[in-house]
Scaffold this motif. Structure first.
Motif, PDB file in Angstrom:
ATOM      1  N   CYS A  27      -6.289   3.081   8.216  1.00 40.84           N
ATOM      2  CA  CYS A  27      -5.176   2.140   8.066  1.00 40.84           C
ATOM      3  C   CYS A  27      -5.430   0.967   9.007  1.00 40.84           C
ATOM      4  CB  CYS A  27      -3.859   2.844   8.366  1.00 40.84           C
ATOM      5  SG  CYS A  27      -3.520   4.182   7.220  1.00 40.84           S
ATOM      6  N   SER A  28      -6.151   0.005   8.535  1.00 39.91           N
ATOM      7  CA  SER A  28      -6.653  -1.094   9.352  1.00 39.91           C
ATOM      8  C   SER A  28      -5.759  -2.327   9.277  1.00 39.91           C
ATOM      9  CB  SER A  28      -8.054  -1.470   8.872  1.00 39.91           C
ATOM     10  OG  SER A  28      -7.972  -2.004   7.553  1.00 39.91           O
ATOM     11  N   GLN A  29      -6.086  -3.298  10.116  1.00 44.05           N
ATOM     12  CA  GLN A  29      -5.368  -4.572  10.084  1.00 44.05           C
ATOM     13  C   GLN A  29      -5.607  -5.300   8.761  1.00 44.05           C
ATOM     14  OE1 GLN A  29      -3.034  -5.628  12.207  1.00 44.05           O
ATOM     15  NE2 GLN A  29      -3.332  -3.633  13.166  1.00 44.05           N
ATOM     16  N   ARG A  50      -0.169   6.569   5.173  1.00 46.38           N
ATOM     17  CA  ARG A  50      -1.360   7.052   5.889  1.00 46.38           C
ATOM     18  C   ARG A  50      -2.044   8.146   5.079  1.00 46.38           C
ATOM     19  NH1 ARG A  50       2.295   6.685  10.169  1.00 46.38           N
ATOM     20  NH2 ARG A  50       2.519   8.951  10.210  1.00 46.38           N
ATOM     21  N   ALA A  51      -1.248   9.067   4.539  1.00 44.96           N
ATOM     22  CA  ALA A  51      -1.825  10.146   3.734  1.00 44.96           C
ATOM     23  C   ALA A  51      -2.462   9.591   2.459  1.00 44.96           C
ATOM     24  CB  ALA A  51      -0.754  11.179   3.388  1.00 44.96           C
ATOM     25  N   TYR A  52      -1.812   8.618   1.832  1.00 43.79           N
ATOM     26  CA  TYR A  52      -2.354   8.057   0.595  1.00 43.79           C
ATOM     27  C   TYR A  52      -3.723   7.424   0.840  1.00 43.79           C
ATOM     28  CZ  TYR A  52      -2.659   5.801  -3.916  1.00 43.79           C
ATOM     29  OH  TYR A  52      -3.083   5.426  -5.163  1.00 43.79           O
ATOM     30  N   ALA A  64      -1.963   1.744  -4.440  1.00 46.05           N
ATOM     31  CA  ALA A  64      -1.351   2.037  -3.143  1.00 46.05           C
ATOM     32  C   ALA A  64      -0.019   1.300  -3.001  1.00 46.05           C
ATOM     33  CB  ALA A  64      -2.296   1.664  -2.004  1.00 46.05           C
ATOM     34  N   VAL A  65       0.050   0.067  -3.495  1.00 38.15           N
ATOM     35  CA  VAL A  65       1.311  -0.683  -3.465  1.00 38.15           C
ATOM     36  C   VAL A  65       2.357   0.041  -4.314  1.00 38.15           C
ATOM     37  CG1 VAL A  65       2.443  -2.833  -4.185  1.00 38.15           C
ATOM     38  CG2 VAL A  65       0.259  -2.921  -2.960  1.00 38.15           C
ATOM     39  N   ALA A  66       1.964   0.510  -5.487  1.00 38.16           N
ATOM     40  CA  ALA A  66       2.892   1.259  -6.344  1.00 38.16           C
ATOM     41  C   ALA A  66       3.351   2.534  -5.636  1.00 38.16           C
ATOM     42  CB  ALA A  66       2.231   1.595  -7.679  1.00 38.16           C
TER      43      ALA A  66
END
Length: 136
Positions: A27-29, A50-52, A64-66
């Protein structure tokens, strides 16, 4: 504990909805900037996201947005706080019992709770002991 696999090279900007999440992506910038742009300033990496990211290599950032939108109702529900977060568990329980209590009152109750004798096993005892009433 099992060792986490080392992350490969993470995504670099620019990314868009068609970008595929690589194996080992963190989970980066770069991801945070993308999600804030797509979702808005309310975006944050919660447990669901984070899990996704960790478990869905090969999926796209649009998916991921969905996922973010699909998990907002569940994310808004109260979740158990892990045992390692004793302070947070105490505050949640204290505020449930003292809804009009102030932060200073909660902290005073926490300090009283932490100064109480512990059981021989080192247990912190109940989340909100009976003597943790709000100070007058």
């Amino acid at each position: 504990p099992a060792r986490r696999p080392k992350a490969g090279r993470g995504l670099c900007a620019p990314v868009d909805g068609t970008t595929v999440i690589p194996d080992g992506q963190r989970c980066s910038q770069v991801l945070r900037e993308f999600f804030r742009r797509e979702i808005g300033p309310e975006f944050h990496f919660d447990g669901y996201m984070r899990a996704y990211i960790a478990e869905n290599a090969g999926r796209t950032l649009a998916e991921a947005v969905a996922h973010w939108h699909d998990t907002r109702a569940a994310a808004a529900e109260p979740h158990p706080i892990g045992a390692q977060f004793e302070f947070n568990r105490f505050l949640r329980a204290w505020h449930a019992g003292h809804p009009s209590g102030t932060r200073d009152e909660a902290l005073a109750a926490w300090h009283a709770h932490r100064s109480a004798p512990r059981s021989p096993a080192g247990s912190a005892g109940p989340a909100a002991p009976a003597g943790s009433a709000a100070p007058a």
